[in-house]
Write a protein that holds these residues in place. Structure first.
Motif, short mmCIF file in Angstrom:
data_model
loop_
_atom_site.label_atom_id
_atom_site.label_comp_id
_atom_site.label_asym_id
_atom_site.label_seq_id
_atom_site.Cartn_x
_atom_site.Cartn_y
_atom_site.Cartn_z
N GLU A 40 0.84 -1.21 0.00
CA GLU A 40 0.00 0.00 0.00
C GLU A 40 0.88 1.25 0.00
O GLU A 40 0.64 2.20 -0.75
CB GLU A 40 -0.92 0.02 1.23
N ALA A 41 1.90 1.26 0.87
CA ALA A 41 2.77 2.44 0.98
C ALA A 41 3.57 2.65 -0.31
O ALA A 41 3.79 3.79 -0.74
CB ALA A 41 3.71 2.27 2.17
N ALA A 42 3.98 1.56 -0.95
CA ALA A 42 4.81 1.69 -2.16
C ALA A 42 3.97 2.08 -3.37
O ALA A 42 4.45 2.78 -4.25
CB ALA A 42 5.54 0.37 -2.42
N GLU A 43 2.74 1.61 -3.43
CA GLU A 43 1.95 1.81 -4.65
C GLU A 43 1.17 3.13 -4.68
O GLU A 43 0.79 3.59 -5.74
CB GLU A 43 0.97 0.63 -4.85
N HIS A 44 0.85 3.68 -3.51
CA HIS A 44 0.11 4.95 -3.42
C HIS A 44 -1.15 4.96 -4.27
O HIS A 44 -1.35 5.90 -5.04
CB HIS A 44 0.95 6.12 -3.96
N ARG A 45 -1.94 3.91 -4.22
CA ARG A 45 -3.12 3.92 -5.09
C ARG A 45 -4.39 4.02 -4.27
O ARG A 45 -4.42 3.66 -3.11
CB ARG A 45 -3.19 2.63 -5.91
N LEU A 46 -5.44 4.48 -4.92
CA LEU A 46 -6.75 4.57 -4.28
C LEU A 46 -7.69 3.59 -4.94
O LEU A 46 -7.52 3.30 -6.13
CB LEU A 46 -7.31 5.99 -4.42
N PRO A 47 -8.71 3.11 -4.24
CA PRO A 47 -8.98 3.33 -2.83
C PRO A 47 -8.02 2.52 -1.95
O PRO A 47 -7.49 1.52 -2.40
CB PRO A 47 -10.42 2.82 -2.68
N PRO A 48 -7.84 2.96 -0.70
CA PRO A 48 -6.96 2.19 0.17
C PRO A 48 -7.60 0.85 0.55
O PRO A 48 -8.81 0.75 0.60
CB PRO A 48 -6.82 3.08 1.41
N VAL A 49 -6.76 -0.16 0.80
CA VAL A 49 -7.32 -1.47 1.18
C VAL A 49 -7.93 -1.41 2.58
O VAL A 49 -8.90 -2.10 2.87
CB VAL A 49 -6.24 -2.57 1.07
N LEU A 50 -7.32 -0.60 3.44
CA LEU A 50 -7.86 -0.43 4.80
C LEU A 50 -8.83 0.74 4.74
O LEU A 50 -8.44 1.84 4.34
CB LEU A 50 -6.70 -0.12 5.76
N PRO A 51 -10.11 0.52 5.09
CA PRO A 51 -11.07 1.62 4.96
C PRO A 51 -10.55 2.90 5.61
O PRO A 51 -9.92 2.87 6.66
CB PRO A 51 -12.30 1.06 5.69
N ALA A 52 -10.87 4.03 4.98
CA ALA A 52 -10.35 5.31 5.46
C ALA A 52 -11.16 5.84 6.64
O ALA A 52 -10.69 6.70 7.37
CB ALA A 52 -10.38 6.31 4.31
N THR A 53 -12.38 5.34 6.82
CA THR A 53 -13.23 5.87 7.89
C THR A 53 -13.13 4.96 9.12
O THR A 53 -12.90 3.75 9.00
CB THR A 53 -14.69 5.97 7.41
N PRO A 54 -13.31 5.56 10.34
CA PRO A 54 -12.88 4.86 11.55
C PRO A 54 -13.63 3.58 11.90
O PRO A 54 -13.00 2.59 12.30
CB PRO A 54 -13.06 5.91 12.66
N LEU A 55 -14.96 3.57 11.75
CA LEU A 55 -15.68 2.37 12.18
C LEU A 55 -15.44 1.23 11.19
O LEU A 55 -15.22 0.08 11.59
CB LEU A 55 -17.18 2.68 12.32
N GLN A 56 -15.45 1.54 9.93
CA GLN A 56 -15.20 0.49 8.93
C GLN A 56 -13.76 -0.03 9.05
O GLN A 56 -13.51 -1.21 8.87
CB GLN A 56 -15.46 1.04 7.52
N ARG A 57 -12.85 0.87 9.39
CA ARG A 57 -11.46 0.45 9.58
C ARG A 57 -11.36 -0.54 10.75
O ARG A 57 -10.75 -1.60 10.66
CB ARG A 57 -10.61 1.69 9.88
N PHE A 58 -12.04 -0.20 11.85
CA PHE A 58 -12.04 -1.06 13.04
C PHE A 58 -12.64 -2.43 12.69
O PHE A 58 -12.07 -3.48 13.03
CB PHE A 58 -12.85 -0.34 14.13
N VAL A 59 -13.77 -2.42 11.99
CA VAL A 59 -14.44 -3.69 11.66
C VAL A 59 -13.58 -4.50 10.69
O VAL A 59 -13.48 -5.73 10.81
CB VAL A 59 -15.86 -3.41 11.10
N ALA A 60 -12.92 -3.83 9.75
CA ALA A 60 -12.04 -4.57 8.83
C ALA A 60 -10.92 -5.25 9.62
O ALA A 60 -10.55 -6.40 9.34
CB ALA A 60 -11.46 -3.62 7.78
N LEU A 61 -10.39 -4.57 10.63
CA LEU A 61 -9.31 -5.17 11.42
C LEU A 61 -9.84 -6.29 12.32
O LEU A 61 -9.16 -7.29 12.56
CB LEU A 61 -8.59 -4.10 12.24
N LEU A 62 -11.09 -6.14 12.81
CA LEU A 62 -11.69 -7.25 13.56
C LEU A 62 -11.87 -8.47 12.66
O LEU A 62 -11.61 -9.60 13.06
CB LEU A 62 -13.06 -6.85 14.13
N LEU A 63 -12.30 -8.21 11.42
CA LEU A 63 -12.51 -9.34 10.51
C LEU A 63 -11.18 -9.94 10.06
O LEU A 63 -11.11 -11.13 9.73
CB LEU A 63 -13.39 -8.93 9.33
N GLN A 64 -10.13 -9.13 10.07
CA GLN A 64 -8.80 -9.71 9.80
C GLN A 64 -8.42 -10.66 10.95
O GLN A 64 -7.91 -11.76 10.72
CB GLN A 64 -7.73 -8.62 9.65
#
Ligand SMILES: N[C@@H](CCC(=O)N[C@@H](CS)C(=O)NCC(=O)O)C(=O)O
Length: 363
Positions: A74-98
């Motif tokens: 992710e850091a090397a490619e600088h592309r959008l959309p990010p794989v980790l959701p940019a908004t806080p609740l979706q980011r948290f849920v994505a990490l819980l599902l990871q």
């Protein structure tokens, strides 16, 4: 020459996660089979222990652990959309599902592979590690290598006592995921994110590609099989994640299942971690397990190792929770209360974990 090389295997849980992500990201990569020679020449000298997948970055550095591989690409490619959701609740849920995909759905994945696909798995393991040998010779090598993975079953909590619960839970999960897919093409909306790639880990190599497991998935949950095909192919999706940082209602049964089954195991592990961490100093390597816990799945209980790595994935999710502003935290708390996860609001690891030289250490 492609920019990245992924050393892995089609039979491997975590290679599937990395591969699906890299395809979706459109990264310029090639995959090389982790033969015995690759383990000897690349993996062991750089990682220090036998594990896949391993990624060679464009500058030649070697990265292990799918979360690190994804973060660095992710850091090397600088592309959008990010794989980790940019908004806080979706980011948290994505990490819980990871945390769920990486560290809990291992139970059905490994159970179905080694109970219903054992001989097939030995042939596959042999073919990948010694492609030059005959089928019978490959089977013998595969049997030797495969024993190490089959040996992980009791460590994970797969025993005759827990198997009925694991099967009941997995079949119910397939139903829940199918109902979610009736409403949304991916876990958090119209496009895949880290949550999807994390669930590809268990759901591709073991539960879709292993022949008997794949038959079961296609029979009970054709929509899940179709999601596996799309996500593993790196499909981009047709839109965005759910609007306004919301979590689809249809995802709640899956999150409830995670909280009901995995959270108690994490809490018990954390207590044993606290005992271990009480008298060790920063930088000390963390053992792969701290002792034994009891896991309970659909009322079937049995022992499992108190593995440390799930706490590392949990720490990432808790960090995302802690980073929230008051509004997001209030929304997260409401979600946690509705999925039986309120214990996470005050969950504290007794000490922070870090990774050094591809191993967990006390921060
Ligand atoms: N946390 C690691 C897990 C990798 C992993 O467990 N890989 C399996 C194959 S899919 C393996 O090689 N395991 C060997 C071991 O754990 O000893 C990741 O996300 O990359």
């Amino acid at each position: 020459m492609p920019a990245y090389t992924l050393y892995g295997a089609e039979v491997s849980y975590f290679t599937g996660k990395a591969r699906a992500y890299l395809r979706w990201r459109g990264a310029d990569f090639e995959e090389q089979i982790a033969t015995q020679q690759v383990y000897r020449d690349i993996i062991l000298p750089n990682v220090g222990w036998p594990v896949i997948p391993v990624m060679k970055m464009p500058d030649g550095t070697i990265v292990q652990d799918t979360a690190d591989i994804i973060e660095q690409v992710e850091a090397a490619e600088h592309r959008l959309p990010p794989v980790l959701p940019a908004t806080p609740l979706q980011r948290f849920v994505a990490l819980l599902l990871q945390l769920y995909g990486d560290e809990w759905l291992t139970l059905p994945a490994m159970h179905y592979r080694w109970t219903y696909n054992e001989d097939w798995a030995y042939s596959e393991f042999g073919a990948l590690s010694a492609p030059q040998l005959s089928r019978p010779e490959q089977y013998e090598i595969g049997k030797k290598n495969g024993q190490r993975f089959k040996g992980a079953l009791p460590v994970l909590g797969v025993h005759p006592e827990t198997i009925p619960g694991i099967e009941r839970s997995y079949e119910a999960f397939l139903g829940e995921f199918s109902r979610h897919l009736d409403a949304h093409p991916f876990l958090l909306g119209e496009r895949p994110c880290l949550a999807d790639f994390s669930l590809i880990g268990p759901l591709y190599a073991h539960l879709y590609r292993d022949p008997k497991s794949g038959e079961l998935m296609k029979l009970l949950a054709p929509a899940v099989a179709e999601w596996v095909e799309r996500t593993h192919a790196g499909e981009a999706g047709t839109g965005e994640l759910a609007a306004d940082d919301t979590i689809p209602e249809t995802l709640l049964p899956i999150l409830r299942r995670q909280m009901r089954e995995q959270l108690p195991a994490l809490m018990e592990t954390n207590e044993l971690f606290a005992g271990w961490a009480a008298d060790v100093s920063s930088g000390t390597p963390v053992p792969r397990a701290f002792g034994e816990i009891i896991v309970t799945i659909e009322d079937h209980a049995g022992p499992a190792a108190a593995r440390s790595f799930p706490l590392w994935r949990l720490q990432a999710a808790l960090d995302a929770y802690e980073a929230m502003d008051a509004d997001a935290k209030a929304r997260a708390d409401k979600l946690l209360s509705s999925i039986g996860g309120s214990a996470l609001r005050t969950f504290q690891l007794p000490a922070r974990l870090a990774r050094k030289d591809c191993r967990l250490v006390l921060a």
